[in-house]
Structures are given as C-alpha cells and as structure tokens.
Design a protein around this motif. Structure first.
Motif, PDB file in Angstrom:
ATOM      1  N   ASN A   1       0.872  -1.185   0.000  1.00  0.00           N
ATOM      2  CA  ASN A   1       0.000   0.000   0.000  1.00  0.00           C
ATOM      3  C   ASN A   1       0.898   1.221   0.000  1.00  0.00           C
ATOM      4  N   SER A   2       1.028   1.844  -1.139  1.00  0.00           N
ATOM      5  CA  SER A   2       1.954   2.975  -1.283  1.00  0.00           C
ATOM      6  C   SER A   2       1.496   4.206  -0.498  1.00  0.00           C
ATOM      7  N   ASP A   3       0.220   4.226  -0.045  1.00  0.00           N
ATOM      8  CA  ASP A   3      -0.264   5.363   0.743  1.00  0.00           C
ATOM      9  C   ASP A   3       0.152   5.282   2.211  1.00  0.00           C
ATOM     10  N   LEU A   4       0.649   4.146   2.609  1.00  0.00           N
ATOM     11  CA  LEU A   4       1.029   3.963   4.018  1.00  0.00           C
ATOM     12  C   LEU A   4       2.167   4.907   4.385  1.00  0.00           C
ATOM     13  N   ILE A   5       2.023   5.574   5.528  1.00  0.00           N
ATOM     14  CA  ILE A   5       3.069   6.487   6.011  1.00  0.00           C
ATOM     15  C   ILE A   5       3.786   5.794   7.173  1.00  0.00           C
ATOM     16  N   PRO A   6       4.964   5.239   6.944  1.00  0.00           N
ATOM     17  CA  PRO A   6       5.626   4.431   7.987  1.00  0.00           C
ATOM     18  C   PRO A   6       6.010   5.247   9.219  1.00  0.00           C
ATOM     19  N   GLU A   7       6.199   6.565   9.044  1.00  0.00           N
ATOM     20  CA  GLU A   7       6.560   7.404  10.197  1.00  0.00           C
ATOM     21  C   GLU A   7       5.388   7.615  11.156  1.00  0.00           C
ATOM     22  N   ARG A   8       4.174   7.260  10.732  1.00  0.00           N
ATOM     23  CA  ARG A   8       2.984   7.534  11.546  1.00  0.00           C
ATOM     24  C   ARG A   8       2.180   6.260  11.830  1.00  0.00           C
ATOM     25  N   ILE A   9       2.871   5.156  12.004  1.00  0.00           N
ATOM     26  CA  ILE A   9       2.183   3.909  12.318  1.00  0.00           C
ATOM     27  C   ILE A   9       1.499   4.033  13.677  1.00  0.00           C
ATOM     28  N   SER A  10       0.221   3.649  13.737  1.00  0.00           N
ATOM     29  CA  SER A  10      -0.542   3.775  14.983  1.00  0.00           C
ATOM     30  C   SER A  10      -1.059   2.433  15.507  1.00  0.00           C
ATOM     31  N   LYS A  11      -1.115   1.421  14.633  1.00  0.00           N
ATOM     32  CA  LYS A  11      -1.686   0.147  15.064  1.00  0.00           C
ATOM     33  C   LYS A  11      -1.015  -1.009  14.321  1.00  0.00           C
ATOM     34  N   ILE A  12      -0.785  -2.075  15.053  1.00  0.00           N
ATOM     35  CA  ILE A  12      -0.280  -3.329  14.485  1.00  0.00           C
ATOM     36  C   ILE A  12      -1.301  -4.407  14.832  1.00  0.00           C
ATOM     37  N   SER A  13      -1.722  -5.187  13.836  1.00  0.00           N
ATOM     38  CA  SER A  13      -2.770  -6.190  14.074  1.00  0.00           C
ATOM     39  C   SER A  13      -2.323  -7.569  13.616  1.00  0.00           C
ATOM     40  N   PHE A  14      -2.779  -8.559  14.355  1.00  0.00           N
ATOM     41  CA  PHE A  14      -2.578  -9.967  13.997  1.00  0.00           C
ATOM     42  C   PHE A  14      -3.966 -10.571  13.819  1.00  0.00           C
ATOM     43  N   VAL A  15      -4.285 -10.927  12.578  1.00  0.00           N
ATOM     44  CA  VAL A  15      -5.621 -11.401  12.224  1.00  0.00           C
ATOM     45  C   VAL A  15      -5.541 -12.903  11.935  1.00  0.00           C
ATOM     46  N   PHE A  16      -6.289 -13.704  12.666  1.00  0.00           N
ATOM     47  CA  PHE A  16      -6.197 -15.163  12.595  1.00  0.00           C
ATOM     48  C   PHE A  16      -7.228 -15.695  11.602  1.00  0.00           C
ATOM     49  N   ASP A  17      -6.931 -15.424  10.322  1.00  0.00           N
ATOM     50  CA  ASP A  17      -7.865 -15.735   9.247  1.00  0.00           C
ATOM     51  C   ASP A  17      -7.345 -16.781   8.269  1.00  0.00           C
ATOM     52  N   GLN A  18      -6.168 -17.332   8.504  1.00  0.00           N
ATOM     53  CA  GLN A  18      -5.577 -18.254   7.547  1.00  0.00           C
ATOM     54  C   GLN A  18      -5.580 -19.704   8.031  1.00  0.00           C
ATOM     55  N   THR A  19      -5.497 -19.903   9.317  1.00  0.00           N
ATOM     56  CA  THR A  19      -5.535 -21.247   9.896  1.00  0.00           C
ATOM     57  C   THR A  19      -6.792 -21.356  10.742  1.00  0.00           C
ATOM     58  N   THR A  20      -7.548 -22.432  10.551  1.00  0.00           N
ATOM     59  CA  THR A  20      -8.892 -22.539  11.132  1.00  0.00           C
ATOM     60  C   THR A  20      -8.883 -22.453  12.643  1.00  0.00           C
ATOM     61  N   LYS A  21      -7.989 -23.184  13.292  1.00  0.00           N
ATOM     62  CA  LYS A  21      -7.941 -23.136  14.748  1.00  0.00           C
ATOM     63  C   LYS A  21      -6.537 -23.452  15.225  1.00  0.00           C
ATOM     64  N   GLY A  22      -6.258 -23.020  16.416  1.00  0.00           N
ATOM     65  CA  GLY A  22      -4.937 -23.262  16.966  1.00  0.00           C
ATOM     66  C   GLY A  22      -4.737 -22.512  18.266  1.00  0.00           C
ATOM     67  N   SER A  23      -3.516 -22.604  18.778  1.00  0.00           N
ATOM     68  CA  SER A  23      -3.147 -21.925  20.014  1.00  0.00           C
ATOM     69  C   SER A  23      -1.702 -21.479  19.886  1.00  0.00           C
ATOM     70  N   ILE A  24      -1.447 -20.187  20.108  1.00  0.00           N
ATOM     71  CA  ILE A  24      -0.094 -19.657  19.981  1.00  0.00           C
ATOM     72  C   ILE A  24       0.235 -18.774  21.183  1.00  0.00           C
ATOM     73  N   LEU A  25       1.510 -18.484  21.305  1.00  0.00           N
ATOM     74  CA  LEU A  25       2.005 -17.487  22.246  1.00  0.00           C
ATOM     75  C   LEU A  25       2.683 -16.395  21.442  1.00  0.00           C
ATOM     76  N   ILE A  26       2.585 -15.174  21.914  1.00  0.00           N
ATOM     77  CA  ILE A  26       3.256 -14.060  21.241  1.00  0.00           C
ATOM     78  C   ILE A  26       4.021 -13.250  22.282  1.00  0.00           C
ATOM     79  N   LYS A  27       5.194 -12.755  21.871  1.00  0.00           N
ATOM     80  CA  LYS A  27       6.075 -12.072  22.809  1.00  0.00           C
ATOM     81  C   LYS A  27       6.984 -11.107  22.043  1.00  0.00           C
ATOM     82  N   ASP A  28       7.529 -10.132  22.762  1.00  0.00           N
ATOM     83  CA  ASP A  28       8.589  -9.241  22.278  1.00  0.00           C
ATOM     84  C   ASP A  28       8.239  -8.592  20.935  1.00  0.00           C
ATOM     85  N   ILE A  29       7.198  -7.775  20.951  1.00  0.00           N
ATOM     86  CA  ILE A  29       6.821  -7.004  19.765  1.00  0.00           C
ATOM     87  C   ILE A  29       7.605  -5.692  19.792  1.00  0.00           C
TER      88      ILE A  29
END
Length: 760
Positions: free
Chosen positions: A720-748
């Motif tokens: 997306n060429s309109d994205l302004i990297p200097e003004r990032i406000s949100k990071i999202s993880f969308v679980f739409d590719q694998t039907t079900k599961g369980s994960i841990l997330i750390k150190d973002i």
C-alpha cells in the motif's frame, strides 16, 4: 538343683536355634534355586558392564575393588530387608534377598525415564525368575511324573519366556526402530532468493595455519597434556567454591580443592595477531574420562579463521562414582568453581600476552573475549560473566573479586540453568552477546534451559550487542562433543533411549560449527553479514544440515513495544501509553510460559482461536501510544511467536503450519497486510521422542519455543503505497488463515538499525 526344661520350652528353644534358622532359610526347591541362579547371572552381567562404564577407565584394581565393595553393600542392605520381609512366608528369604539386590542394581544401571525403567526392571526380574525356575525344575526332573498337559504348559511357558527375553534383548541393543524424518526442513521453509550470502561458509577452514600447544599446573595429573613445549601454570585455591571434596578424590587426582590446576588445550593461528580469545569448557561427565579433547574440531576450525581457542580442563569437578560412593557422597556446589576457574584462566592469558618471551606475547586480543560452555559449562560461562562484574564473592563477601575482563560474547551449548544462583537469585546478564544452542532430542538436559537465560539477558537500547538462540530438531546433548557422542546416558541406561531419530554426528557438528563461527565473526570481528544469520536463519540455509530450526533474536537497535513482563494486565504494553486489544478468542491472557520440565521464567500472551463456527475473525491489536514509535521506511516490525498446540502431531501436515495476517495501520487509516508466511509460517512444536518406541510416550519433550519474525516496512509500503511508515498507529494480527490453533506471542518491537555494511 537340676534345672528342669519342659517339652514346650524345648520346642521354643529348638525353633530359634541357629541350626534350625539356617535350615529354614537355606534350602530352596529346584524352581526357586533356578530363579536365583538365572536372575543373579543376568543381573551380574549387566552390573559388570555398568561398573566398567563407571570405573573401567581407572584401571583393573579400582574397577575390581569398587565393583566388589558396592555389590557387598547392596547385598548387605537388601539382605536385611529380605530378613525383615521373611514374616510374609510368600517366597524363600534367599530369593527375596537376591530379588531386592537385583532391583537396586538394575535401578542404578538403567538410568532412564523412571516409569519405563521400573517397567523394564520388573519385567527382567519376573521373566528371568520364571525362566530360571522352569528350566531348573526340568533339569532336576520335577516334571517326570507330571501329566502331559503340565509338561506342555511348562515347556511352552519356558520357551515363551525365553523368546520374550530375546526380543527384549534385541530391543535394548538396537538404537531405535524409526528413521529420522524432518517434516519442515529449513531449506523448504526459507527459499527466497534474497537469502543468498556473499561471505564464505563459516564452517569452512580459514586462511591461517593452525598450531597447538597445551598448558598445565605442575605436577599434572594429565599425562596427555605433557607434550613438547607445554606451558606451566600455577595452581589456584578453589576450596571456597566446592564442598565435600573427599580424601578419595584427592587420592585420585593428586590434589585437593586448595590446589586446583589450570589446564588447557590450545589451538591458535600462526601469525602476529592479536587474535580474539575463545575459552570453551565442558560439562559434567565421568571425571576420569577427559571431556576437553572433544572440542578439537572447533579448535581447528576457529584457529584457522583467526581465533585462539582454549579447551579448559575441569574434569576433576565432574562425577566420580568411585570417589563419591557412586551417588551417596557427591561433590557439592561445584558449579560455582566451574565459572570461577574460567576467570582464573583469563588472568593467566592476560599475563602471558604481556610477558616478553612467552609464545603468546602480544598475540592475544584481550578486548575481544568469548566464553563457550557445554551442559553445566553453559551455566559456568554465565557464572563467570556474572562474577566478572562483581567486586566480592556472593557466597562469602570476605573473598574479593577484581576481574573485569572484556567478555563480549558467551555461547551456551545445551546448557543447564539455575543449578547455582548467586545470593539465591537467578543470574541476569547485561550488555553481552548471548547465543544458546539446544537440541530437541537432548536426553540429558531435556528442557530448553538456555531460553531462560536468553530472556534474563538484557540488551541496552542503542548498544551493538545482540542475543539469539537456535533450537535444532534431532540434535542430542552429546554430539556437540566428539568424546561424548551419540549416547547421552551412561552405560546400559543408553539402551532405553531413542538414538535412531537423531541427526548424524557429522551433521550436528556442522550445525554447531556454522552457528558458533557465525556468532563469533559477528560479535568479535564485527562482521555484520554474519549477524544476518541470527536475524533470519534463511541466510545460512545453504550451510546448515537439512533439519528444522527455531531461532530467536533481539538487539539494541530495537524499541520494545510489548515484552509482557511489565505487569499482569493483558491490556497494557511495555511502552507507556500503548494498549492491547483482543476479539473473538477462545483464550486471551498473559501468563508465564511453561516449559516441559522447568517452571515459567518469562511471560507471553496466550491466544487460542477456533473459526469452525463461522463467527467473527479473531484479531489481536497493538495500539501504539499517541506519541508514536520511531519508524521509517527502513524500519522493521519484529515479534516472536511460539506454537502452543500440543495436538498438532494428530493433524494433517498441511494444518500443522500456522499462518495468519499481519497488518500495520497509520494515523490516516491506511492499512497494509502481509501473511505471516511472507517471512515464514509458524512451525509446530518440536517433539523429541526420547524413549525408544513403542514406549516413547514415557518420555516425550514437547514445549513452546519462540520463533522470531521480521517484516520490513518496505514490504508493507509495496502493498500500500499510501502507508506512512513514520505515523504507524496500530499493528494487528488477524487469525484468518488457519482454522484453529493456540499460539504465544512475545517481544513485539520496531527495529531501526543503521545501514549495515553488506555487499550483496
């Protein structure tokens, strides 16, 4: 007056007379006698083999003496127990005695998964006893007058028991029954063309000619270190660092704790230098089997590439069954001495490089020092790094420390953790390069202990240090040391372990060479191209053997958004002013990460989802503070994930790899999305089946290990060429590719590194 003894009194006296007692416990019928003979022969054979592993290297007299003394002790102890159990009158006392003695000996011989060990011991005792009893009765003619059915049944029982014992023997002798299978090798997961490297393979020999020399304290107990040109060192007093050093241990090695030697094997490049100094130290093994020569392969490689490598002798601190009454009088707290001795070696090297006439005069770069430790040695190097910064000994402040060497890098190979805690506190390291290597099939240090120290190593912002770990599928404990090899237990205990599903020895050595050499090139010689190996193992895919790897990475160029260590609120980030939001998850919480055999040492977000009902798509959002986070088109979004679904082995292969969508959004609402698999899918939990099949379920290691991901901001801008990297406000993880599961997330976090000197 003549004493009159009644008939009843005479019966009581005769009942407890020595002659009658011996008569009662002595005779055995032919069946029980055969059981005793067979069980004794089987147990004695196993015992003699096992005691040879423990004592054979000491010489024939120590082997004979130790074997006999320990056997006598077991027979005496179990004889007492058998006598106490005599009241049951279920079995002859002599059999009970020998059965209990066999149980103790077999338990000490088969040092493996306890449930499997107990099952095996009971099977050996019962089957050997049954076979011996039946055969002895046949030999004595006990079945001559029996009916045909009894003869057939007894014969079939004896034959069947013999066949089963043969099957058991074959099962014990074999390495295992399964082939080594790698479901997701690195080379198929990381295939992008940009992984091509222009630097040479770090596991290939360099341009320097290699020389070697030894040094030891005189007089030395190590005759193999008395080669031509040997250097001599002074002994050091380590009595404050160990306990329960027995007189027998002093007799074995020729010195006590007050005169510990400084012994080493050195490989070094021929040239003027100065060369970085690397010390490597082994872990616990049999004290009389020298472990330090097992790193000669690293010595030859690293010396050819311009390092001085020293393999340190600390064998005298290892287990010595003869000197420790097997396990009943063990050396105590020796892990402290292991770390302290490394610093004493460094003092010697500092003196040598500043002493004219010494062969290492002006050849040692004392500003670039690395420590490598294997097993307990992996903990020894963290102890040394901690002591190096202290002014006093934590366990006795009357002892002063004044080391302060420039230890830039430490490498833990299958290291232990927290066997020693200075002042009762786990060791925390600051601003040192740290690497931990561990195998999924480690049959000694079963759980990935090095990950604990990874998270207790703090890299300060804007420093040039980094930390990493690599979890290697199929690697065991011992094959990083050529003297230890493929078997992680001792003697016949190895027969319970699943050695067929291990990497080949040369492949495990290759993995160690690539990763250790790359790490030293990056941290001691500051060749940033080799740092890329730890940022993304894809850069080393052509050098590493074909197996699965999970790696993690963090450096001083990265701003932490959320480490999950700041509090117990799932809605807050480590970075002040930020927030975390979750939607449509079955489970969303923060908690300590539970490893297979260790308590949780670090925290993460736990996310579980199931999209089979067609409801809302689970989404995990990281809301950045209003002040924002420094970022640009050269920045990188980084985070680590671990698969927490222990049931993946029951699923189809295509479902085991987890994929999802990662998106970034700027203040204007511009969004760009990439799949996780753009970098790599999330690998399943590595399963190390340590016990032989079909009894692998008795010891299976399966634990969540975090895998690092790095998304270049340029890739998001391309989406997306309109994205302004200097003004990032949100990071999202969308679980739409694998039907079900369980994960841990750390150190973002967001990495903003200076342009590296890379020649692609």
């Amino acid at each position: 007056m003549e004493k009159i003894i009644t008939n009843s009194q005479e019966k009581v006296i005769n009942k407890w007379s020595p002659r009658v007692l011996l008569t009662r416990i002595s005779p055995l019928n032919s069946g029980w006698k055969g059981a005793v003979i067979a069980l004794t022969l089987v147990t004695l054979c196993i015992y003699l083999v096992q005691t040879y592993y423990y004592l054979g290297s000491r010489g024939i007299m120590d082997y004979f003496t130790g074997s006999v003394l320990f056997l006598v002790a077991i027979l005496f102890g179990t004889g007492v127990i058998a006598a106490l159990l005599r009241f049951a009158k279920k079995m002859p006392s002599r059999y009970v005695w020998f059965m209990l003695a066999s149980f103790c000996i077999l338990l000490l011989s088969f040092l493996g998964p306890l449930p499997l060990t107990m099952l095996l011991i009971l099977f050996i005792i019962i089957s050997s006893s049954l076979l011996g009893a039946l055969l002895n009765r046949f030999i004595k003619g006990a079945y001559q007058e029996s009916g045909k059915w009894i003869k057939i049944t007894s014969g079939a029982g004896a034959a069947g028991t013999f066949i089963v014992l043969c099957v058991l023997g074959t099962w014990l002798i074999k390495e295992g029954s399964s082939e080594f299978v790698v479901p997701y090798p690195l080379q198929t997961i990381k295939t992008a063309e940009h992984y091509q490297m222009t630097v040479d393979n770090p596991a290939e020999p360099g341009t320097f000619d290699v020389k070697s020399i030894t040094y030891s304290s005189a007089p030395t107990y190590r005759k193999d270190l008395e080669g031509e040109g040997r250097l001599t060192t002074e002994t050091v007093d380590g009595s404050a660092f160990v306990g329960n050093w027995t007189s027998s241990r002093t007799n074995t090695f020729g010195f006590g704790p007050e005169a510990m030697p400084l012994n080493g094997m050195v490989w070094y490049p021929e040239g003027d230098g100065p060369f970085p100094l690397v010390l490597i130290v082994h872990g616990n093994h049999l004290a009389t089997d020298n472990s330090d020569p097992g790193y000669a392969y690293l010595g030859e490689l690293l010396a050819s590439r311009g390092y001085i490598l020293v393999s340190i002798d600390e064998n005298f601190l290892n287990s010595s069954p003869y000197d420790e009454l097997f396990i009943f009088n063990r050396l105590k707290d020796e892990n402290r001495a292991r770390g302290w001795l490394l610093l004493e070696h460094l003092k010697t090297w500092e003196e040598w490089t500043s002493t004219e006439g010494n062969p290492f005069y002006n050849k040692v770069d004392m500003q670039n020092i690395a420590l490598i430790g294997h097993s307990r040695g992996g903990e020894a190097i963290t102890t040394a790094a901690a002591y190096n910064e202290l002014t006093t000994y934590p366990d006795d402040a009357k002892i002063k420390f004044d080391y302060h060497f420039n230890i830039r890098s430490i490498i833990s190979i299958a290291g232990t953790d927290m066997q020693y805690k200075p002042g009762g506190q786990p060791i925390e390291l600051h601003n040192v390069n740290y690497l931990a290597l561990h195998g999924s099939h480690d049959m000694d240090v079963n759980s990935f202990m090095g990950a604990n120290q990874y998270y207790r190593t703090q890299i300060m912002k804007d420093s040039d240090f980094f930390k990493s770990y690599v979890h290697i599928y199929g690697a065991n404990h011992g094959q990083f040391n050529t003297e230890w090899g493929r078997h992680d237990s001792v003697g016949v205990g190895n027969m319970l372990f699943n050695n067929a599903e291990l990497l080949l020895g040369e492949e495990q050595l290759q993995a160690g060479e690539v990763l250790i050499s790359s790490f030293l090139e990056a941290t001691l010689k500051k060749n940033d191209q080799y740092r890329m190996v730890f940022k993304d193992l894809g850069y080393a895919s052509e050098w590493l053997p074909e197996t699965m790897y999970i790696s993690n990475y963090w450096d001083g160029d990265t701003t932490m958004i959320s480490s999950y260590e700041e509090d117990y609120d799932p809605g807050t980030t480590t970075l002040s002013g930020g927030g975390l939001e979750g939607e449509a998850f079955k489970t969303w919480k923060e908690d300590k990460v539970k490893m297979e055999l260790t308590d949780g040492q670090y925290s993460a977000a736990f996310l579980e989802w199931d999209n089979t009902d067609g409801s809302s798509t689970p989404t995990y959002e990281v809301i950045l503070p209003d002040s924002g986070v420094e970022s640009s088109e050269l920045s990188t979004l980084v985070f680590s994930m671990a698969n927490n679904d222990a049931d993946h082995h029951k699923k189809e292969k295509t479902e085991a790899l987890v994929d999802l969508t990662v998106s970034v959004e700027d203040e204007n609402g511009n969004v760009s999305r990439l799949r996780l698999s753009h970098v790599s899918p999330l690998l399943p939990m590595f399963e190390g089946v340590l016990a032989k099949r079909p009894f692998g379920f008795f010891q299976t290691i399966k634990e969540p290990v975090f895998q690092n991901f790095a998304f270049d901001m340029t890739d998001f801008i391309e989406g997306n060429s309109d994205l302004i990297p200097e003004r990032i406000s949100k990071i999202s993880f969308v679980f739409d590719q694998t039907t079900k599961g369980s994960i841990l997330i750390k150190d973002i976090g967001i990495r903003n590194e200076l342009a590296l000197n890379l020649n692609w």
